[in-house]
Design an enzyme around this catalytic site. Structure first.
Site, short mmCIF file in Angstrom:
data_model
loop_
_atom_site.label_atom_id
_atom_site.label_comp_id
_atom_site.label_asym_id
_atom_site.label_seq_id
_atom_site.Cartn_x
_atom_site.Cartn_y
_atom_site.Cartn_z
N SER A 63 0.95 -1.45 -0.19
CA SER A 63 0.34 0.30 -0.12
C SER A 63 0.76 1.25 -0.07
CB SER A 63 -1.13 0.29 1.36
OG SER A 63 -1.30 1.75 1.35
N SER A 73 -0.68 3.98 0.29
CA SER A 73 -1.39 4.94 1.67
C SER A 73 -0.88 5.42 2.34
CB SER A 73 -2.76 4.68 2.38
OG SER A 73 -4.22 4.13 1.21
N THR A 97 -9.24 -1.59 3.81
CA THR A 97 -9.40 -2.46 2.32
C THR A 97 -9.25 -4.15 2.36
OG1 THR A 97 -8.15 -2.56 0.53
CG2 THR A 97 -6.74 -2.95 1.96
N LYS A 115 -14.34 -4.79 4.57
CA LYS A 115 -14.93 -2.83 4.63
C LYS A 115 -16.22 -3.29 5.33
CE LYS A 115 -13.09 -1.13 1.01
NZ LYS A 115 -12.93 -0.52 -0.69
N ASP A 157 -15.02 5.48 -1.97
CA ASP A 157 -14.24 4.57 -2.78
C ASP A 157 -14.50 5.29 -4.04
OD1 ASP A 157 -12.06 2.70 -1.97
OD2 ASP A 157 -13.88 1.53 -0.98
N GLY A 182 -18.88 -6.23 -4.55
CA GLY A 182 -18.79 -6.30 -2.77
C GLY A 182 -18.68 -4.80 -2.37
N ARG A 219 -26.66 -13.14 -8.11
CA ARG A 219 -25.79 -12.16 -6.87
C ARG A 219 -26.09 -10.51 -7.69
NH1 ARG A 219 -21.68 -12.53 -4.04
NH2 ARG A 219 -21.44 -10.32 -2.39
N ALA A 251 -9.79 -1.03 -9.86
CA ALA A 251 -9.57 -0.33 -8.90
C ALA A 251 -8.00 -0.78 -8.38
CB ALA A 251 -10.37 -1.24 -8.17
N GLY A 286 -5.67 2.13 -10.70
CA GLY A 286 -6.48 2.43 -9.10
C GLY A 286 -5.52 3.07 -8.25
#
Length: 312
Positions: free
Chosen positions: A20, A22, A65, A69, A105, A131, A158, A247, A270
């Site tokens: 990541s 982040s 992440t 979630k 997101d 999701g 689904r 993403a 992403g």
């Protein structure tokens, strides 16, 4: 400035998160603003570990992440509409000892694409996956002006179930907003979505016309994280003039990227979405902790992108 949580620690929570970016992008912003906040990794292997971490409240805020979630949403004491609609939270912030859940997101996806020049007004958008990330993106694209939004999955049933659940939650929020005189903006937004946006669902193998006709295709599934991952749908349906966003990021050139570039479609991974949702996260944290910030969203985006080493 509020001293919510313990100290000034922030984290990205998930498994795995070693890749990541982040921490780099968040810490770049905090340093630029002269804040003492420190952002790090919380790589926890099980849902029980994640629940224990969140229950301890030893943080100012957390980005969440895969695959936690839904866990984050369940642990929250208060939930913004963005998290309720997505059935998952990618942001948890501590306020007066309580966990407040958000999902940024979709905001990040829209911000990243609008910076590339993509226009959502009247667009036809196909979102792959069912999701929380997919539902957040589906909602944000509709809010941004998309006319048609189709949710796609391997299973048509689904996709239908998840879209119906989203629609039910949207109607519930619209009714709740109607009962509040101060919720005019939310009431108008929900009413427009329910009236003007055509939401549809389908399976990858039976929705070829939708994939061919989409102006924007967003792959919000985990496919692309592995070097040998296939695309979620038949990439022979792609063509020039389309925009494709994946993403995930930082896992090499995916099958979807190769196919999109080969036919001349605009492709984005992403990274921009990551920075965009981080901008929204920062705004939430600044607001809850009464931190003044004179920077525009664009300036915050640029500081974060540069901190992560992204050329966006």
């Amino acid at each position: 400035m509020s001293e919510s949580g313990t100290g000034q620690q922030l984290f990205v929570l998930g498994h795995p998160v070693a890749h990541s970016k982040s921490p780099a992008l968040h810490n770049a912003l905090y340093r630029a603003m002269g804040l003492s906040w420190e952002y790090g990794l919380a790589d926890l292997p099980t849902p029980a570990d994640a629940q224990e971490f969140l229950a301890a409240r030893r943080f100012l805020g957390v980005n969440v992440t895969m695959p936690y979630k839904p866990v984050a949403l369940a642990e929250a004491n208060a939930k913004a509409s963005s998290a309720k609609l997505a059935l998952g939270a990618n942001v948890l912030a501590v306020k007066d000892g309580r966990l407040v859940a958000y999902n940024t997101d979709g905001h990040g996806c829209v911000m990243a694409l609008e910076r590339t020049g993509f226009g959502f007004e009247g667009a036809f958008v196909a979102v792959c996956g069912t999701g929380p990330t997919s539902l957040s993106i589906l909602h944000a694209c509709a809010v941004a002006g998309a006319r048609d939004v189709v949710l796609l999955s391997r299973s048509k049933d689904r996709a239908q179930s998840e879209l119906q659940g989203y629609a039910d939650r949207l109607e519930h929020l619209a009714r709740a907003a109607s009962a509040l005189p101060t919720a005019a903006l939310g009431r108008e937004r929900y009413a427009r979505l329910l009236k003007d946006v055509r939401f549809r669902f389908g399976a990858y193998d039976t929705s070829r016309q939708a994939l061919e006709g989409a102006d924007l295709i967003v792959n919000a599934t985990p496919l692309g994280m592995g070097e040998d991952d296939p695309a979620p749908f038949d990439t022979a349906l792609l063509h020039g003039g389309q925009t494709v966003l994946q993403a995930v990021y930082g896992h090499g050139t995916s099958a979807l990227e190769r196919a999109a570039r080969q036919v001349g479609a605009a492709f984005f991974d992403g990274r921009g979405m990551l920075v965009g949702q981080a901008v929204a996260t920062a705004r939430i944290l600044f607001d809850l902790n009464e931190v003044p910030c004179d920077l525009s969203d664009g300036q915050i985006f640029d500081i974060m992108a540069q901190g992560a080493g992204f050329d966006l």
